[in-house]
Design a protein around this motif. Sequence first.
Motif, PDB file in Angstrom:
ATOM      1  N   VAL A   1      -4.246  22.644  38.803  1.00  0.00           N
ATOM      2  CA  VAL A   1      -4.739  21.339  38.381  1.00  0.00           C
ATOM      3  C   VAL A   1      -4.542  21.237  36.878  1.00  0.00           C
ATOM      4  O   VAL A   1      -4.952  22.136  36.138  1.00  0.00           O
ATOM      5  N   VAL A   2      -3.906  20.148  36.438  1.00  0.00           N
ATOM      6  CA  VAL A   2      -3.682  19.923  35.014  1.00  0.00           C
ATOM      7  C   VAL A   2      -4.442  18.662  34.599  1.00  0.00           C
ATOM      8  O   VAL A   2      -4.207  17.594  35.156  1.00  0.00           O
ATOM      9  N   ALA A   3      -5.351  18.824  33.659  1.00  0.00           N
ATOM     10  CA  ALA A   3      -6.117  17.701  33.114  1.00  0.00           C
ATOM     11  C   ALA A   3      -6.925  18.215  31.927  1.00  0.00           C
ATOM     12  O   ALA A   3      -7.345  19.371  31.918  1.00  0.00           O
ATOM     13  N   PRO A   4      -7.142  17.352  30.935  1.00  0.00           N
ATOM     14  CA  PRO A   4      -7.918  17.793  29.776  1.00  0.00           C
ATOM     15  C   PRO A   4      -9.371  18.107  30.122  1.00  0.00           C
ATOM     16  O   PRO A   4      -9.982  18.987  29.522  1.00  0.00           O
ATOM     17  N   ARG A   5      -9.931  17.392  31.093  1.00  0.00           N
ATOM     18  CA  ARG A   5     -11.322  17.588  31.515  1.00  0.00           C
ATOM     19  C   ARG A   5     -11.381  17.515  33.035  1.00  0.00           C
ATOM     20  O   ARG A   5     -10.543  16.888  33.661  1.00  0.00           O
ATOM     21  N   ALA A   6     -12.425  18.116  33.587  1.00  0.00           N
ATOM     22  CA  ALA A   6     -12.596  18.100  35.046  1.00  0.00           C
ATOM     23  C   ALA A   6     -14.027  17.707  35.391  1.00  0.00           C
ATOM     24  O   ALA A   6     -14.960  18.074  34.688  1.00  0.00           O
ATOM     25  N   VAL A   7     -14.164  16.962  36.498  1.00  0.00           N
ATOM     26  CA  VAL A   7     -15.500  16.637  36.996  1.00  0.00           C
ATOM     27  C   VAL A   7     -16.105  17.881  37.637  1.00  0.00           C
ATOM     28  O   VAL A   7     -15.403  18.832  37.976  1.00  0.00           O
ATOM     29  N   ALA A   8     -17.409  17.841  37.805  1.00  0.00           N
ATOM     30  CA  ALA A   8     -18.095  18.951  38.474  1.00  0.00           C
ATOM     31  C   ALA A   8     -17.526  19.111  39.872  1.00  0.00           C
ATOM     32  O   ALA A   8     -17.179  18.138  40.537  1.00  0.00           O
ATOM     33  N   GLY A   9     -17.415  20.329  40.295  1.00  0.00           N
ATOM     34  CA  GLY A   9     -16.908  20.623  41.633  1.00  0.00           C
ATOM     35  C   GLY A   9     -15.650  21.471  41.613  1.00  0.00           C
ATOM     36  O   GLY A   9     -15.403  22.235  42.534  1.00  0.00           O
ATOM     37  N   PHE A  10     -14.861  21.323  40.574  1.00  0.00           N
ATOM     38  CA  PHE A  10     -13.640  22.130  40.490  1.00  0.00           C
ATOM     39  C   PHE A  10     -13.959  23.610  40.372  1.00  0.00           C
ATOM     40  O   PHE A  10     -13.188  24.448  40.818  1.00  0.00           O
ATOM     41  N   ASP A  11     -15.111  23.920  39.775  1.00  0.00           N
ATOM     42  CA  ASP A  11     -15.479  25.323  39.607  1.00  0.00           C
ATOM     43  C   ASP A  11     -15.753  26.009  40.940  1.00  0.00           C
ATOM     44  O   ASP A  11     -15.764  27.234  41.016  1.00  0.00           O
ATOM     45  N   THR A  12     -15.926  25.248  42.000  1.00  0.00           N
ATOM     46  CA  THR A  12     -16.158  25.840  43.323  1.00  0.00           C
ATOM     47  C   THR A  12     -14.873  25.991  44.122  1.00  0.00           C
ATOM     48  O   THR A  12     -14.897  26.559  45.207  1.00  0.00           O
ATOM     49  N   LEU A  13     -13.778  25.458  43.601  1.00  0.00           N
ATOM     50  CA  LEU A  13     -12.491  25.524  44.309  1.00  0.00           C
ATOM     51  C   LEU A  13     -11.648  26.681  43.796  1.00  0.00           C
ATOM     52  O   LEU A  13     -11.683  27.008  42.608  1.00  0.00           O
ATOM     53  N   ASP A  14     -10.855  27.253  44.677  1.00  0.00           N
ATOM     54  CA  ASP A  14      -9.925  28.314  44.309  1.00  0.00           C
ATOM     55  C   ASP A  14      -8.638  27.670  43.792  1.00  0.00           C
ATOM     56  O   ASP A  14      -7.638  27.586  44.493  1.00  0.00           O
ATOM     57  N   VAL A  15      -8.720  27.155  42.542  1.00  0.00           N
ATOM     58  CA  VAL A  15      -7.571  26.525  41.895  1.00  0.00           C
ATOM     59  C   VAL A  15      -7.413  27.108  40.506  1.00  0.00           C
ATOM     60  O   VAL A  15      -8.354  27.657  39.932  1.00  0.00           O
ATOM     61  N   GLU A  16      -6.211  26.970  39.967  1.00  0.00           N
ATOM     62  CA  GLU A  16      -5.983  27.299  38.564  1.00  0.00           C
ATOM     63  C   GLU A  16      -6.081  25.993  37.798  1.00  0.00           C
ATOM     64  O   GLU A  16      -5.333  25.054  38.067  1.00  0.00           O
ATOM     65  N   TRP A  17      -7.021  25.890  36.884  1.00  0.00           N
ATOM     66  CA  TRP A  17      -7.184  24.686  36.080  1.00  0.00           C
ATOM     67  C   TRP A  17      -6.573  24.918  34.718  1.00  0.00           C
ATOM     68  O   TRP A  17      -6.913  25.885  34.023  1.00  0.00           O
ATOM     69  N   VAL A  18      -5.665  24.029  34.323  1.00  0.00           N
ATOM     70  CA  VAL A  18      -5.021  24.079  33.018  1.00  0.00           C
ATOM     71  C   VAL A  18      -5.589  22.908  32.218  1.00  0.00           C
ATOM     72  O   VAL A  18      -5.307  21.748  32.517  1.00  0.00           O
ATOM     73  N   ALA A  19      -6.401  23.216  31.228  1.00  0.00           N
ATOM     74  CA  ALA A  19      -7.150  22.203  30.478  1.00  0.00           C
ATOM     75  C   ALA A  19      -6.317  21.606  29.347  1.00  0.00           C
ATOM     76  O   ALA A  19      -6.474  21.951  28.176  1.00  0.00           O
ATOM     77  N   ARG A  20      -5.407  20.712  29.728  1.00  0.00           N
ATOM     78  CA  ARG A  20      -4.591  20.008  28.744  1.00  0.00           C
ATOM     79  C   ARG A  20      -3.907  18.823  29.427  1.00  0.00           C
ATOM     80  O   ARG A  20      -4.008  18.655  30.638  1.00  0.00           O
ATOM     81  N   GLU A  21      -3.191  18.046  28.642  1.00  0.00           N
ATOM     82  CA  GLU A  21      -2.437  16.908  29.178  1.00  0.00           C
ATOM     83  C   GLU A  21      -1.239  17.413  29.987  1.00  0.00           C
ATOM     84  O   GLU A  21      -0.728  18.508  29.754  1.00  0.00           O
ATOM     85  N   TYR A  22      -0.782  16.580  30.906  1.00  0.00           N
ATOM     86  CA  TYR A  22       0.396  16.863  31.733  1.00  0.00           C
ATOM     87  C   TYR A  22       1.638  17.035  30.867  1.00  0.00           C
ATOM     88  O   TYR A  22       1.850  16.322  29.892  1.00  0.00           O
ATOM     89  N   ASP A  23       2.471  17.977  31.277  1.00  0.00           N
ATOM     90  CA  ASP A  23       3.781  18.199  30.666  1.00  0.00           C
ATOM     91  C   ASP A  23       4.774  18.316  31.824  1.00  0.00           C
ATOM     92  O   ASP A  23       4.463  18.971  32.822  1.00  0.00           O
ATOM     93  N   PRO A  24       5.954  17.704  31.728  1.00  0.00           N
ATOM     94  CA  PRO A  24       6.920  17.799  32.830  1.00  0.00           C
ATOM     95  C   PRO A  24       7.220  19.232  33.263  1.00  0.00           C
ATOM     96  O   PRO A  24       7.527  19.477  34.430  1.00  0.00           O
ATOM     97  N   ALA A  25       7.097  20.190  32.370  1.00  0.00           N
ATOM     98  CA  ALA A  25       7.323  21.592  32.723  1.00  0.00           C
ATOM     99  C   ALA A  25       6.296  22.087  33.741  1.00  0.00           C
ATOM    100  O   ALA A  25       6.524  23.099  34.404  1.00  0.00           O
ATOM    101  N   ASP A  26       5.177  21.367  33.893  1.00  0.00           N
ATOM    102  CA  ASP A  26       4.180  21.738  34.901  1.00  0.00           C
ATOM    103  C   ASP A  26       4.761  21.673  36.312  1.00  0.00           C
ATOM    104  O   ASP A  26       4.224  22.287  37.234  1.00  0.00           O
ATOM    105  N   LEU A  27       5.852  20.944  36.481  1.00  0.00           N
ATOM    106  CA  LEU A  27       6.478  20.809  37.797  1.00  0.00           C
ATOM    107  C   LEU A  27       7.319  22.024  38.179  1.00  0.00           C
ATOM    108  O   LEU A  27       7.659  22.197  39.352  1.00  0.00           O
ATOM    109  N   ASP A  28       7.644  22.862  37.219  1.00  0.00           N
ATOM    110  CA  ASP A  28       8.462  24.048  37.495  1.00  0.00           C
ATOM    111  C   ASP A  28       7.793  24.904  38.569  1.00  0.00           C
ATOM    112  O   ASP A  28       6.618  25.260  38.461  1.00  0.00           O
TER     113      ASP A  28
END
Length: 106
Positions: A36-63
Amino acid sequence: MACLDLEGRNSLVVGAGPVGLEKAAGLVECGARVTVVAPRAVAGFDTLDVEWVAREYDPADLDGQFLVIAATSNEELNRRVFADAEARGLLCNVADVPELCSFILP
């Protein structure tokens, strides 16, 4: 109609608001490896098995991704994510904008 086997597949969610949370949770439930790529996250993401990248989207995120979901409240950003994904031949869903989807979710 097609069904996707997402078990172990890399999936990207751009946006970490309520819609992004719903989409990320669905992907995790299907066994996807979710980033997940976003500068901020709502509550609930901390319960998910995801990698959170705390920043704005970059096209390289699609790699290395198999599919992408754009779930931001910024229409211009969602369109950019879709265009970038299309240019790479990736499956892309823009939440609630069917004309910007190469696949839809139930």
